[in-house]
Write a protein that holds these residues in place. Structure first.
Motif, short mmCIF file in Angstrom:
data_model
loop_
_atom_site.label_atom_id
_atom_site.label_comp_id
_atom_site.label_asym_id
_atom_site.label_seq_id
_atom_site.Cartn_x
_atom_site.Cartn_y
_atom_site.Cartn_z
N GLU A 170 0.62 -1.25 -0.23
CA GLU A 170 -0.01 0.05 -0.02
C GLU A 170 0.92 1.21 0.11
N GLN A 171 2.16 1.20 0.55
CA GLN A 171 3.14 2.31 0.25
C GLN A 171 4.44 1.94 0.01
N SER A 172 5.18 2.59 -0.41
CA SER A 172 6.50 2.30 -0.71
C SER A 172 7.42 2.59 0.85
N LEU A 173 8.58 1.61 0.56
CA LEU A 173 9.21 1.38 1.89
C LEU A 173 9.41 2.81 2.52
N ARG A 174 10.01 3.77 1.62
CA ARG A 174 10.12 5.10 2.26
C ARG A 174 9.04 6.01 2.99
#
Length: 421
Positions: A170-174
């Motif tokens: 759902e989100q990039s790692l960053r």
């Protein structure tokens, strides 16, 4: 501690009114049904740290990670192009575990050019492609390009390897880490290669053990014997207050001031500390690590003790003012058991004395961990008795409120998204 007087009552919790101030339930730590939801809602959706790049230093280097909480085993490998990739540790032929040594359920590591299944010798290259099938002609219209290893989403931040088991994160790692964590960029992680690792099976829910490292209210009492008697007695009488707490998204931080052990009176130190030049907390010979990143010591403590960053769901990084860091992982294995891992990182020692100083620090923190684990097993057993339904928390236990609230929020969101599916 006198430089940081106790803040007014409620001064930390009031910054996060959504957490409330009432008693909290630990039902989430004893209910098998909640644990099953937690596995899907949290551990299959969040980015999970599984190691560091130093564990796979060159092409063909690999290690496996047993992930009981998501019911799989994975392979982490450095490919021929230097990329770090992750795969489910399963052969596409008959489902045999692909990489293991003598004991199939134990983790392993090594270096190879390809992965070969022990059952029927199917082979896969470092990029996960199926390259060889024993007696291939006996299969029916087999297209090897369709039968590579099953990938796992994988990304690296500052040398830390993270995986995500969602079909699509759902989100990039960053973005998941957020500014509080990414402000740690620039810390010399790559220089911290003197490594000590230990693990223990703990008969307690993973959140209860994380709670133990989110507050220092317990430290003067539970760890009294780890400090000189005069110091621990004074600390127990005065109490302990951390000067800074912070919550950002799903993550948390507690930062403390410190003491310079070598400046204490002789009777306040243990003889072994003078001999090893190490103690309270870490080697006395602080390495020159250069300028520290802006994310460290946000309270501007002088002297600075530590920053404990609690990355949701189960990863902790503790940075010590004396120039080293350690990590904790809490890997659930059931609703009331988990595997605890502690890893201590120092710069490479230049002398035997420096090595001994590091070993004393590593052993000391192993002892701290054992003390906490022993207490938490006692906690788990009585919470499961259901004699009490709720428990009161003080102001400096605000991070505990947040962990349980955040976990419940992830579970509730998952329930809403999957309702009627």
């Amino acid at each position: 501690m006198a430089r940081f007087p106790k803040p007014p009552e409620g001064s930390w919790t009031q910054h996060y009114p959504q957490l409330g101030t009432g008693p909290v339930s630990y039902r989430d730590s004893v209910d098998p049904a909640f644990y099953e939801l937690e596995r899907k809602a949290v551990f299959r959706r969040a980015w999970l740290n599984v190691g560091r790049v130093e564990q796979i230093p060159r092409k063909g280097s690999y290690f496996t990670k047993e992930m009981k909480v998501v019911n799989t085993s994975i392979i982490l490998v450095r490919t021929t192009t230097g990329e770090v990739k992750a795969y489910h540790n399963i052969c596409r032929h008959r489902g045999n575990k692909l990489v293991w040594n003598d004991m199939p359920l134990e983790e392993t590591s090594g270096v190879c050019r390809q992965f070969t299944c022990k059952y029927h010798a199917w082979r896969y290259d470092l990029d996960g492609n199926l390259t060889f099938v024993q007696q291939e002609g006996e299969f029916f219209d087999l297209d090897k390009s369709r039968y590579g290893l099953v990938p796992v989403h994988c990304d690296v931040w500052e040398g830390f390897i993270f995986v995500n088991f969602a079909k699509q994160p759902e989100q990039s790692l960053r973005d998941f880490l957020g500014p509080m964590i990414t402000d740690l960029e620039g810390y010399p992680f790559d220089r911290m290669t003197s490594r000590f690792h230990y693990r223990s099976e703990v008969k307690a829910n993973w959140k209860l053990y994380m709670d133990a490292f989110q507050e220092f209210y317990h430290a003067p009492v539970l760890h009294a014997n780890q400090s000189p008697t005069a110091y621990s007695k004074a600390a127990a009488e005065a109490g302990f207050e951390a000067p800074h707490y912070r919550i950002e998204g799903p993550h948390r931080l507690v930062s403390t001031s410190g003491i310079r052990a070598w400046e204490l009176a002789d009777e306040m130190r243990k003889p072994i500390e003078d001999i090893c030049q190490s103690g309270l907390f870490g080697p006395w010979d602080k390495p020159d690590l250069g300028e520290m990143p802006v994310g460290l010591n946000p309270a501007k403590c002088d002297p600075w003790g530590l920053d404990s960053f609690q990355l949701f769901p189960n990863f902790v990084m503790l940075f010590w003012g004396q120039g080293w860091y350690l990590t904790y992982h809490y890997w659930p294995t059931s609703h009331n058991t988990h595997l605890f891992e502690g890893t201590v990182y120092f710069p490479q020692p230049r002398t035997p004395r420096e090595r001994i100083a590091q070993e004393l620090a590593a052993v000391s923190f192993k002892e701290y961990g054992l003390q906490d684990a022993n207490t938490l097993e006692a906690t788990q057993s009585m919470v499961e008795s259901e004699v009490l339904d709720e428990f009161v928390l003080c102001d400096q236990e605000v991070l505990i409120r947040h962990l349980h609230t955040e976990t419940a929020a992830w579970v509730d969101e998952y329930r809403r998204k999957t309702a009627g599916v």
